[in-house]
Design a protein around this motif. Sequence first.
Motif, PDB file in Angstrom:
ATOM      1  N   GLY A  82      66.820  56.104 -32.529  1.00  0.00           N
ATOM      2  CA  GLY A  82      67.537  56.561 -33.711  1.00  0.00           C
ATOM      3  C   GLY A  82      66.590  56.920 -34.825  1.00  0.00           C
ATOM      4  N   GLU A  83      67.058  56.662 -36.078  1.00  0.00           N
ATOM      5  CA  GLU A  83      66.241  56.925 -37.259  1.00  0.00           C
ATOM      6  C   GLU A  83      66.319  55.740 -38.199  1.00  0.00           C
ATOM      7  OE1 GLU A  83      66.766  60.555 -39.487  1.00  0.00           O
ATOM      8  OE2 GLU A  83      67.211  61.673 -37.656  1.00  0.00           O
ATOM      9  N   TRP A  84      65.181  55.420 -38.792  1.00  0.00           N
ATOM     10  CA  TRP A  84      65.140  54.421 -39.854  1.00  0.00           C
ATOM     11  C   TRP A  84      65.755  55.041 -41.100  1.00  0.00           C
ATOM     12  CZ3 TRP A  84      64.310  49.985 -37.763  1.00  0.00           C
ATOM     13  CH2 TRP A  84      63.407  49.834 -36.703  1.00  0.00           C
ATOM     14  N   PRO A  85      66.088  54.242 -42.102  1.00  0.00           N
ATOM     15  CA  PRO A  85      66.690  54.800 -43.327  1.00  0.00           C
ATOM     16  C   PRO A  85      65.842  55.891 -44.002  1.00  0.00           C
ATOM     17  CG  PRO A  85      66.978  52.441 -43.313  1.00  0.00           C
ATOM     18  CD  PRO A  85      66.077  52.778 -42.130  1.00  0.00           C
ATOM     19  N   ASP A  86      64.511  55.833 -43.825  1.00  0.00           N
ATOM     20  CA  ASP A  86      63.642  56.844 -44.445  1.00  0.00           C
ATOM     21  C   ASP A  86      63.529  58.124 -43.617  1.00  0.00           C
ATOM     22  OD1 ASP A  86      61.946  56.210 -42.327  1.00  0.00           O
ATOM     23  OD2 ASP A  86      60.382  55.343 -43.589  1.00  0.00           O
ATOM     24  N   GLY A  87      64.260  58.202 -42.499  1.00  0.00           N
ATOM     25  CA  GLY A  87      64.273  59.411 -41.676  1.00  0.00           C
ATOM     26  C   GLY A  87      63.290  59.431 -40.528  1.00  0.00           C
ATOM     27  N   ARG A  88      62.403  58.403 -40.443  1.00  0.00           N
ATOM     28  CA  ARG A  88      61.476  58.360 -39.315  1.00  0.00           C
ATOM     29  C   ARG A  88      62.240  58.068 -38.029  1.00  0.00           C
ATOM     30  NH1 ARG A  88      58.331  53.860 -39.418  1.00  0.00           N
ATOM     31  NH2 ARG A  88      59.662  53.015 -41.044  1.00  0.00           N
ATOM     32  N   ALA A  89      61.971  58.851 -36.996  1.00  0.00           N
ATOM     33  CA  ALA A  89      62.606  58.641 -35.695  1.00  0.00           C
ATOM     34  C   ALA A  89      61.943  57.478 -34.970  1.00  0.00           C
ATOM     35  CB  ALA A  89      62.486  59.910 -34.851  1.00  0.00           C
ATOM     36  N   PHE A  90      62.703  56.814 -34.120  1.00  0.00           N
ATOM     37  CA  PHE A  90      62.137  55.777 -33.256  1.00  0.00           C
ATOM     38  C   PHE A  90      62.848  55.819 -31.912  1.00  0.00           C
ATOM     39  CE2 PHE A  90      65.683  53.581 -35.224  1.00  0.00           C
ATOM     40  CZ  PHE A  90      66.242  52.855 -34.177  1.00  0.00           C
ATOM     41  N   ALA A  91      62.167  55.286 -30.911  1.00  0.00           N
ATOM     42  CA  ALA A  91      62.724  55.169 -29.559  1.00  0.00           C
ATOM     43  C   ALA A  91      61.923  54.091 -28.835  1.00  0.00           C
ATOM     44  CB  ALA A  91      62.631  56.494 -28.806  1.00  0.00           C
ATOM     45  N   GLY A  92      62.455  53.618 -27.736  1.00  0.00           N
ATOM     46  CA  GLY A  92      61.739  52.614 -26.949  1.00  0.00           C
ATOM     47  C   GLY A  92      61.832  51.215 -27.512  1.00  0.00           C
ATOM     48  N   ASN A  93      62.727  50.979 -28.436  1.00  0.00           N
ATOM     49  CA  ASN A  93      62.928  49.680 -29.089  1.00  0.00           C
ATOM     50  C   ASN A  93      63.779  48.815 -28.135  1.00  0.00           C
ATOM     51  OD1 ASN A  93      64.109  47.639 -30.736  1.00  0.00           O
ATOM     52  ND2 ASN A  93      63.979  48.921 -32.554  1.00  0.00           N
ATOM     53  N   ARG A  94      63.138  47.856 -27.497  1.00  0.00           N
ATOM     54  CA  ARG A  94      63.820  47.061 -26.463  1.00  0.00           C
ATOM     55  C   ARG A  94      64.946  46.214 -27.035  1.00  0.00           C
ATOM     56  NH1 ARG A  94      59.497  43.206 -24.489  1.00  0.00           N
ATOM     57  NH2 ARG A  94      59.413  43.041 -26.741  1.00  0.00           N
ATOM     58  N   TYR A  95      66.029  46.093 -26.257  1.00  0.00           N
ATOM     59  CA  TYR A  95      67.102  45.176 -26.631  1.00  0.00           C
ATOM     60  C   TYR A  95      67.587  44.426 -25.399  1.00  0.00           C
ATOM     61  CZ  TYR A  95      70.955  47.642 -24.398  1.00  0.00           C
ATOM     62  OH  TYR A  95      71.785  48.195 -23.459  1.00  0.00           O
ATOM     63  N   ILE A  96      68.178  43.291 -25.651  1.00  0.00           N
ATOM     64  CA  ILE A  96      68.939  42.571 -24.635  1.00  0.00           C
ATOM     65  C   ILE A  96      70.123  41.924 -25.342  1.00  0.00           C
ATOM     66  CG2 ILE A  96      67.576  40.447 -24.746  1.00  0.00           C
ATOM     67  CD1 ILE A  96      68.111  40.328 -21.597  1.00  0.00           C
ATOM     68  N   ASP A  97      71.287  42.115 -24.769  1.00  0.00           N
ATOM     69  CA  ASP A  97      72.515  41.522 -25.295  1.00  0.00           C
ATOM     70  C   ASP A  97      73.097  40.608 -24.223  1.00  0.00           C
ATOM     71  OD1 ASP A  97      72.249  43.208 -27.498  1.00  0.00           O
ATOM     72  OD2 ASP A  97      73.725  44.654 -26.768  1.00  0.00           O
ATOM     73  N   ARG A  98      73.607  39.477 -24.666  1.00  0.00           N
ATOM     74  CA  ARG A  98      74.267  38.529 -23.767  1.00  0.00           C
ATOM     75  C   ARG A  98      75.714  38.382 -24.212  1.00  0.00           C
ATOM     76  NH1 ARG A  98      76.057  33.348 -23.570  1.00  0.00           N
ATOM     77  NH2 ARG A  98      75.804  32.222 -21.602  1.00  0.00           N
TER      78      ARG A  98
END
Length: 133
Positions: free
Chosen positions: A87-103
């Motif tokens: 997605g994008e941070w509030p300042d507009g920088r894009a990001f990807a590859g941010n690992r998650y795990i939900d239980r």
Amino acid sequence: MTESENAVAIVKAFLVASMIPDAERAATFTHPEVKITFTGRREMAGAADIARFNGERYKWVKKALGEFDAVAHEDCVVVYSNGTLYGEWPDGRAFAGNRYIDRFEVREGKITHMDVWNDSAEWILAPEISRLA
């Protein structure tokens, strides 16, 4: 469909609705007294709280859904979902590859408990490790 397969389908539908974001639709998959805890012990009362929190933390965010694992217990089915955020941070920088795990805990066709972990806090504290995948 087995109980475990049904629980995975419920979790997937919840996650898809959450990413739109359609908190009203997402809430149809949760028990009215669902317990949701995000990273840092942030407790939330439901899907609307998730949408609000994500709206403050990100300009926008989506999940690249990975694998789902389900384990039947005596009183519920525990479902793990893993993948990455982009997605994008509030300042507009894009990001990807941010690992998650939900239980998730699913009882009688409703999500009753959800725990969320991801790399966002680390990436916010140390932006140099945030990178595009």
